[in-house]
Each structure stands twice: as structure tokens, then as C-alpha cells.
Design a protein around this motif. Structure first.
Motif, PDB file in Angstrom:
ATOM      1  N   LEU A 261       0.653  -1.225   0.017  1.00  0.00           N
ATOM      2  CA  LEU A 261      -0.202   0.038  -0.012  1.00  0.00           C
ATOM      3  C   LEU A 261       0.543   0.866  -0.057  1.00  0.00           C
ATOM      4  N   SER A 262       2.301   1.136   1.147  1.00  0.00           N
ATOM      5  CA  SER A 262       2.564   1.749   0.846  1.00  0.00           C
ATOM      6  C   SER A 262       3.172   2.628  -0.486  1.00  0.00           C
ATOM      7  N   HIS A 263       3.780   1.155  -1.445  1.00  0.00           N
ATOM      8  CA  HIS A 263       4.628   1.858  -2.413  1.00  0.00           C
ATOM      9  C   HIS A 263       3.558   2.229  -3.568  1.00  0.00           C
ATOM     10  N   LEU A 264       2.123   1.245  -3.315  1.00  0.00           N
ATOM     11  CA  LEU A 264       1.278   2.303  -4.231  1.00  0.00           C
ATOM     12  C   LEU A 264       0.835   3.554  -4.040  1.00  0.00           C
ATOM     13  N   GLN A 265       0.466   3.813  -3.601  1.00  0.00           N
ATOM     14  CA  GLN A 265       0.625   5.445  -2.533  1.00  0.00           C
ATOM     15  C   GLN A 265       1.622   6.048  -2.980  1.00  0.00           C
ATOM     16  N   ALA A 266       3.048   5.540  -2.597  1.00  0.00           N
ATOM     17  CA  ALA A 266       3.963   6.950  -3.379  1.00  0.00           C
ATOM     18  C   ALA A 266       4.229   6.762  -4.897  1.00  0.00           C
ATOM     19  N   ASN A 267       3.411   6.309  -5.362  1.00  0.00           N
ATOM     20  CA  ASN A 267       3.837   6.268  -6.409  1.00  0.00           C
ATOM     21  C   ASN A 267       2.202   6.867  -7.555  1.00  0.00           C
ATOM     22  N   GLU A 268       0.995   6.807  -6.981  1.00  0.00           N
ATOM     23  CA  GLU A 268      -0.049   6.622  -7.516  1.00  0.00           C
ATOM     24  C   GLU A 268      -0.237   8.279  -8.077  1.00  0.00           C
ATOM     25  N   GLY A 269       0.153   9.237  -6.590  1.00  0.00           N
ATOM     26  CA  GLY A 269      -0.358  10.412  -7.180  1.00  0.00           C
ATOM     27  C   GLY A 269       0.443  11.221  -8.701  1.00  0.00           C
ATOM     28  N   GLY A 270       1.977  10.900  -8.676  1.00  0.00           N
ATOM     29  CA  GLY A 270       2.701  10.961  -9.765  1.00  0.00           C
ATOM     30  C   GLY A 270       2.063  10.477 -11.502  1.00  0.00           C
ATOM     31  N   VAL A 271       1.190   9.614 -11.152  1.00  0.00           N
ATOM     32  CA  VAL A 271       0.505   9.484 -12.418  1.00  0.00           C
ATOM     33  C   VAL A 271      -0.624  10.198 -12.832  1.00  0.00           C
ATOM     34  N   CYS A 272      -0.669  11.118 -12.128  1.00  0.00           N
ATOM     35  CA  CYS A 272      -2.221  12.134 -12.117  1.00  0.00           C
ATOM     36  C   CYS A 272      -1.739  13.121 -12.633  1.00  0.00           C
ATOM     37  N   GLN A 273      -0.497  13.375 -11.922  1.00  0.00           N
ATOM     38  CA  GLN A 273       0.680  15.035 -12.547  1.00  0.00           C
ATOM     39  C   GLN A 273       0.824  15.490 -14.065  1.00  0.00           C
ATOM     40  N   ARG A 274       0.733  15.747 -14.415  1.00  0.00           N
ATOM     41  CA  ARG A 274       0.771  16.385 -15.525  1.00  0.00           C
ATOM     42  C   ARG A 274       2.120  17.392 -15.440  1.00  0.00           C
ATOM     43  N   GLY A 275       2.641  18.166 -16.430  1.00  0.00           N
ATOM     44  CA  GLY A 275       3.726  19.030 -16.443  1.00  0.00           C
ATOM     45  C   GLY A 275       3.293  20.218 -16.849  1.00  0.00           C
ATOM     46  N   ALA A 276       3.413  20.995 -16.341  1.00  0.00           N
ATOM     47  CA  ALA A 276       2.318  22.505 -16.279  1.00  0.00           C
ATOM     48  C   ALA A 276       2.927  22.815 -18.336  1.00  0.00           C
ATOM     49  N   ASP A 277       3.616  22.395 -18.810  1.00  0.00           N
ATOM     50  CA  ASP A 277       3.545  22.423 -20.336  1.00  0.00           C
ATOM     51  C   ASP A 277       2.341  21.534 -20.854  1.00  0.00           C
ATOM     52  N   GLY A 278       1.245  20.376 -20.018  1.00  0.00           N
ATOM     53  CA  GLY A 278       1.248  19.171 -20.245  1.00  0.00           C
ATOM     54  C   GLY A 278       1.921  17.693 -20.933  1.00  0.00           C
ATOM     55  N   SER A 279       2.955  18.097 -20.343  1.00  0.00           N
ATOM     56  CA  SER A 279       3.924  16.795 -20.801  1.00  0.00           C
ATOM     57  C   SER A 279       2.934  15.409 -19.861  1.00  0.00           C
ATOM     58  N   PRO A 280       3.794  14.276 -20.494  1.00  0.00           N
ATOM     59  CA  PRO A 280       2.892  13.976 -19.752  1.00  0.00           C
ATOM     60  C   PRO A 280       3.845  13.122 -18.212  1.00  0.00           C
ATOM     61  N   PRO A 281       3.255  12.104 -17.243  1.00  0.00           N
ATOM     62  CA  PRO A 281       3.809  11.992 -15.665  1.00  0.00           C
ATOM     63  C   PRO A 281       5.200  11.008 -16.688  1.00  0.00           C
ATOM     64  N   ASP A 282       6.215  11.015 -16.213  1.00  0.00           N
ATOM     65  CA  ASP A 282       7.510   9.770 -16.092  1.00  0.00           C
ATOM     66  C   ASP A 282       6.453   8.409 -15.726  1.00  0.00           C
ATOM     67  N   PRO A 283       7.343   7.839 -16.742  1.00  0.00           N
ATOM     68  CA  PRO A 283       6.516   6.768 -17.217  1.00  0.00           C
ATOM     69  C   PRO A 283       6.972   5.901 -15.742  1.00  0.00           C
ATOM     70  N   GLU A 284       8.276   5.968 -14.796  1.00  0.00           N
ATOM     71  CA  GLU A 284       7.932   4.899 -14.076  1.00  0.00           C
ATOM     72  C   GLU A 284       6.399   5.220 -12.608  1.00  0.00           C
ATOM     73  N   PHE A 285       6.205   5.772 -12.524  1.00  0.00           N
ATOM     74  CA  PHE A 285       5.447   6.086 -11.892  1.00  0.00           C
ATOM     75  C   PHE A 285       3.910   4.703 -12.489  1.00  0.00           C
ATOM     76  N   VAL A 286       3.784   4.571 -13.547  1.00  0.00           N
ATOM     77  CA  VAL A 286       2.757   4.022 -13.837  1.00  0.00           C
ATOM     78  C   VAL A 286       3.553   2.816 -13.475  1.00  0.00           C
ATOM     79  N   HIS A 287       4.334   2.818 -13.673  1.00  0.00           N
ATOM     80  CA  HIS A 287       5.473   1.304 -13.777  1.00  0.00           C
ATOM     81  C   HIS A 287       4.804   0.984 -12.485  1.00  0.00           C
ATOM     82  N   GLN A 288       5.404   1.589 -11.251  1.00  0.00           N
ATOM     83  CA  GLN A 288       6.135   1.380 -10.225  1.00  0.00           C
ATOM     84  C   GLN A 288       4.187   1.398  -9.638  1.00  0.00           C
ATOM     85  N   THR A 289       3.318   1.947  -9.860  1.00  0.00           N
ATOM     86  CA  THR A 289       2.355   1.466  -9.492  1.00  0.00           C
ATOM     87  C   THR A 289       1.851   0.158  -9.695  1.00  0.00           C
TER      88      THR A 289
END
Length: 535
Positions: free
Chosen positions: A254-282
Motif C-alpha cells: 500500500l505504501s508503495h502504491l500510494q507513493a507512486n499513484e499521485g505521480g500518475v495523475c500529475q502532468r507537467g506545466a506544459d501538459g507533458s506526460p508524467p514520468d513513465p516510471e510512476f505508472v510502472h511502479q504503481t
């Protein structure tokens, strides 16, 4: 580990530490009116106050390094000095030490506040170096709720964190246990998350949050962006009952999941996709959680294991497209395009292809973000955490071992069986081809994650040898699976979209597949002949 037995919680007082147990939930701004309309809150008027807080540290952030916080809070004309120490947080449920008392602004009299002499010495030694680092300014609405056998203080905070010219909004709900069982916090949170009509389909986006205001403030001060996190090592006690071991493993997931799931939901200021590793680690966290449910299934309630295996599998599937497009766009496509003949296609065709890939990747990422931020996921996290902490047997008295063969012996037997199953799958893969390789890849993942869960109970050198072989085999099979998936993604490209380029990319993927397939027989034979490292 967070216990599930009744825990009396005292109010804060000078030189008396409170073991603060609270559940922190982040609320979506659009759901605020519905939260306030919930019968639990609407039936009574809240106490309202504005809280102005300043957090202090040394210029080298010595307190942050110790996972501590020193805060001055202004409430009306009063100033309160607070010290918080490192705690445990999972599923939004946290427990930490806290001291708080009335003070004078700028008077860091820790000897009068804290009853832990070692902590007093540490804080007093840096008191003269303390400077403001960041501040929080928010309106708080507080309700005192009786929920079953528990007394709960429910606080709704709305405002901001600030440092320099930078700000971040605050909109969170904190449920602090004043007395009674910890289960009451999760039950009350689940009741609120169902919304004012008590229907899951109309639930609130009230997501458990593991980061405190202090952690968010430090990150804002340092300009730190969230980074993908790998799973932390799991340390099991040989005297644990398997249910206790599962609970420790699942809380880690659960800690591992929650440490990464927020990153899946955040795009860069320019609309760029999040680091692919967030989805992978989730997805890794979800696979580990499902492996834990299978591994400990004989010792878990059947309904619990079956239900949650299905829930986490469904969520993992919802993230699958995002991971597939991430891998194709970032790991395969650049190299494949660079290998195309210069006259294979025009620059405009390449741009059209990249635009199509980008759009598909964006859409898949949005679906993944929605799956991790909607009310269904909030309810899922709360319900699983509650069920997990309620599993029997409860923690036994100290130094009371599991009365059967012991967890270590069970771990050895379980890993021996898993290793024997892997050898069988390797033999089948050599006969059945692609279908057998799929089953082999699954067996590899199961055994690898099982070893990670139970690794603290077996000989380290033997574990290292086995883990290295599994990682290498999984990398080969995973790469082949990724190539086949990429071919499937390209097969859905519009017929008019750069057909020459698409054909060239498919040829490049097939070439890589053929090369990888040549390495399979040796790998399968090696796995088939590998001796079991545990006797």
C-alpha cells in the motif's frame, strides 16, 4: 505496524507526549459542498478558527533529516509551540509522537515542553539556529464526532502552504482518534466517502494521503518534484503468524502504491506526460499485492482473498494501456525510427505518426489518472486498509512465536514449491511455445515477488543467486512481451497514417522479436535445470 486494538489517546499537554493517531484524506474541490451536506457533518455546527503556522528548521534542514517538525501556531492571541517526531503512515492512517503547549513567539523552550531528555538535548542544541522555512495559512472547521465506541475529532482544513512566492492549496480532512479503536477512523472515513446519500456510485473523491503538511511544505521549499519510488525491503520476524506476515507485506505494498499513484495523475506545466516510471511502479505495487494475496491465501479468509485479488487485478488492468503506450513511445519507437531508411518517409509522415502515438498515449494516461483519483479508488483504499487491519489473528503478546512449524520453515517450503513449479513451467514452455512462455513469465513474477516477501527468512547468498536468475529470465520474457504488445498497438494505426513508416516499424519490431526468441531455448533449459536453492 499499526495495531487494530483499542488505543486510548490523551489530549496534548505540556511535557506529556500524545501518540497522535489520525487519518488524513485529500478532498477534490468540487466535492466540498457534498461533504458539508453529509448528515454526519450537517447535523451539528462546527467550531471555526483560522490557523497561522510557521515551521522552523536550521539552514541545513537538520530537523527534516530526522523526520521531525517544529511549529509555531497562532490561534487568535495565543501561540502554541509544537514538536512532532517521525511516525508511521500507510493508507492515510498515521501515528506519530507530538508535544504541544502554549508558548511565547520565538521562545523555543523545549525543556519545558518535551518530556524526552534525549530529544530535549537534540532540539536545545539547534534552537539558536532555527529560522522560518515555510508557513501554512488555513481555515479549520472542527466537529467532535461519536462514532460507535470511539470519539473522533474531525477537522476540515482549507487554505494554502507558502514559501517565498510559491503556494500550494490545502483542502484536506483529518480524523484524529481521541479514544476508542483505530477501526472507527476507517469506518467513519468510509461512511463520509460514500457521500451524503450513502451510495458508492455517488461517492466523494476523498483519497487517503500519506504526506503531512510539513512534508509538503519542505518539498515546496526545496523545489522538489515527486519521484517514482521502488518497493522498500520487507523484514519479517520468524515468530510471526502468516497472517501477521501478510499484513506487514500488504501494508508495504500500500505504501508503495500510494507513493507512486499521485505521480500518475500529475502532468507537467506544459501538459507533458508524467514520468513513465510512476505508472510502472504503481503496477508493480499492484502485482506484488496480488502475489501476496496468492502466497498467503491458505491463511486468509477465503472471501477476503478472492474479493481483493479481483479488485486489484481490475485496477491493474485499467493501468495496462498507459504502461503499454509509455513503453512503446519511450523505449522502442525512438530507436526504430532512427533505423528507417532516410527516404522511407517524409518528415511530415513521421510527425503525423508521432502525433497519433502522443494522442493515444495521452488518452491512456488520462484513463489511468482517472482510475487512481476517482471515488471508487478512494473507497477501495479505505475498505482494504480497514479489512487488512481487522484480520485475525491479532498481534500476539511479545516473544510469543507462531505455535506451529514457524514462519521460516513455512517460507522455505513455499519457496521450494514455487521453484519446482517454475521448473515445470520451463519444461512446458519448451513444448508449447508462445502460450507456454506466457505462463512461464507469470510463474517467474510470482516466484520473484514471493522471494522478495519472504527473503528476510532465508539465507541471503542463496536468495541472491536465485533472484539474479529470475530477474534475467523475466527481463528477456518481459522484453518479448513488450515487443508483441507494441506490434498490437501499431496494428491499430489508421490505414492512411504513414503506411510506409508503420510497415518499417513493424519489421523492426519483428526483427527484435526474432533475435530475442533465439535466446529463449537456452534460458528455458537453464531454468528447467536450476537446482532449488533451499533445502
Amino acid at each position: 505496524m499499526l495495531a487494530d486494538s483499542p488505543i486510548p489517546i490523551a489530549r496534548l499537554a505540556t511535557r506529556s507526549m500524545s501518540l497522535e493517531t489520525e487519518l488524513k484524506l485529500e478532498l477534490h474541490p468540487q466535492d466540498l459542498p457534498r461533504l458539508l451536506a453529509h448528515p454526519v457533518l450537517a447535523a451539528r455546527a462546527p467550531r471555526r478558527e483560522r490557523l497561522l503556522n510557521t515551521y522552523f528548521d536550521t539552514s541545513t534542514l537538520a530537523l527534516r533529516a530526522q523526520r521531525m517538525a517544529v511549529r509555531e501556531r497562532r490561534v487568535g492571541r495565543r501561540t502554541l509551540l509544537t514538536v512532532k517526531t517521525a511516525g508511521v503512515s500507510v493508507g492515510g492512517l498515521s501515528r506519530r509522537g507530538e508535544w504541544e503547549a502554549v508558548s511565547r513567539p520565538g521562545a523555543f523552550d523545549f525543556a519545558a515542553l518535551v518530556d524526552d531528555e534525549a530529544l530535549v538535548q537534540l532540539l536545545s542544541g539547534v534552537a539558536w539556529q532555527l529560522v522560518p522555512v515555510f508557513r501554512t495559512d488555513f481555515a479549520r472547521r472542527t466537529w467532535l464526532i461519536t462514532h460507535g465506541a470511539a470519539q473522533v475529532e474531525l477537522a476540515l482544513d482549507q487554505g494554502f502552504i507558502a514559501t517565498g512566492s510559491q503556494r500550494q492549496p490545502i483542502l484536506e480532512l483529518e480524523l484524529e482518534l481521541l479514544s476508542g479503536p483505530v477501526d472507527a477512523l476507517l469506518d467513519l472515513a468510509h461512511t463520509l466517502a460514500l457521500g451524503p446519500k450513502g451510495r458508492a456510485a455517488e461517492g466523494l473523491r476523498l483519497l487517503p494521503a500519506n504526506r503531512s503538511k510539513a512534508e509538503r511544505g519542505y518539498a515546496l521549499f526545496m523545489g522538489e518534484r515527486a519521484q517514482p519510488q521502488k518497493a522498500a525491503p520487507l523484514q519479517l520476524d520468524p515468530g510471526m503468524h502468516p497472517v501477521q506476515a501478510f499484513r506487514a507485506a500488504a501494508l508495504g505494498c500500500l505504501s508503495h502504491l500510494q507513493a507512486n499513484e499521485g505521480g500518475v495523475c500529475q502532468r507537467g506545466a506544459d501538459g507533458s506526460p508524467p514520468d513513465p516510471e510512476f505508472v510502472h511502479q504503481t503496477r508493480v505495487a499492484l502485482r506484488r499485492l496480488r502475489t501476496g494475496l496468492r502466497l498467503f491465501r491458505p491463511h486468509l479468509p477465503q472471501r477476503f482473498a478472492s474479493h481483493w485479488a479481483g479488485e486489484w487485478k481490475q485496477l491493474a488492468n485499467q493501468l495496462g494501456d498507459a504502461r503499454n503506450w509509455d513503453v512503446f513511445a519511450t523505449e522502442w519507437l525512438p530507436g526504430l525510427l532512427s533505423e528507417l531508411a532516410p527516404d522511407a518517409a517524409s518528415t511530415g509522415q513521421v510527425d503525423d505518426l508521432l502525433a497519433w502515438v502522443g494522442a493515444e498515449r495521452h488518452a491512456a494516461g488520462e484513463r489511468a489518472a482517472t482510475a487512481l483519483s476517482d471515488s471508487a479508488h478512494a473507497l477501495r483504499l479505505l475498505a482494504f486498509t480497514r479489512g487488512l487491519l481487522s484480520l485475525l489473528p491479532a498481534d500476539p503478546p511479545p516473544n510469543t512465536p507462531w505455535p506451529e512449524a514457524g514462519l521460516a520453515r513455512w517460507a522455505h517450503a513455499t519457496l521450494r514449491a514455487g521453484h519446482a513449479g517454475l521448473r515445470r513451467e520451463a519444461r512446458m514452455a519448451r513444448r508449447l511455445g508462445p502460450e507456454g512462455r506466457h505462463e512461464l513469465r507469470i510463474a517467474l513474477k510470482k516466484l520473484r515477488y514471493s522471494q522478495e516477501f519472504l527473503g528476510s527468512l532465508v539465507a541471503p547468498r542463496r536468495l541472491a543467486r536465485s533472484a539474479a536468475a529470475l530477474v534475467d529470465a523475466q527481463a528477456l520474457l518481459g522484453g518479448l512481451n513488450d515487443l508483441s504488445t507494441a506490434q498490437g498497438l501499431l496494428a491499430h494505426a489508421p490505414a492512411t497514417l504513414a503506411p510506409t513508416i508503420v510497415a518499417g516499424l513493424q519489421a523492426g519490431l519483428q526483427q527484435r522479436l526474432d533475435t530475442g526468441l533465439q535466446a529463449l531455448p537456452a534460458m528455458e533449459e537453464a531454468l528447467e535445470q536450476t537446482s532449488t536453492p533451499w533445502r
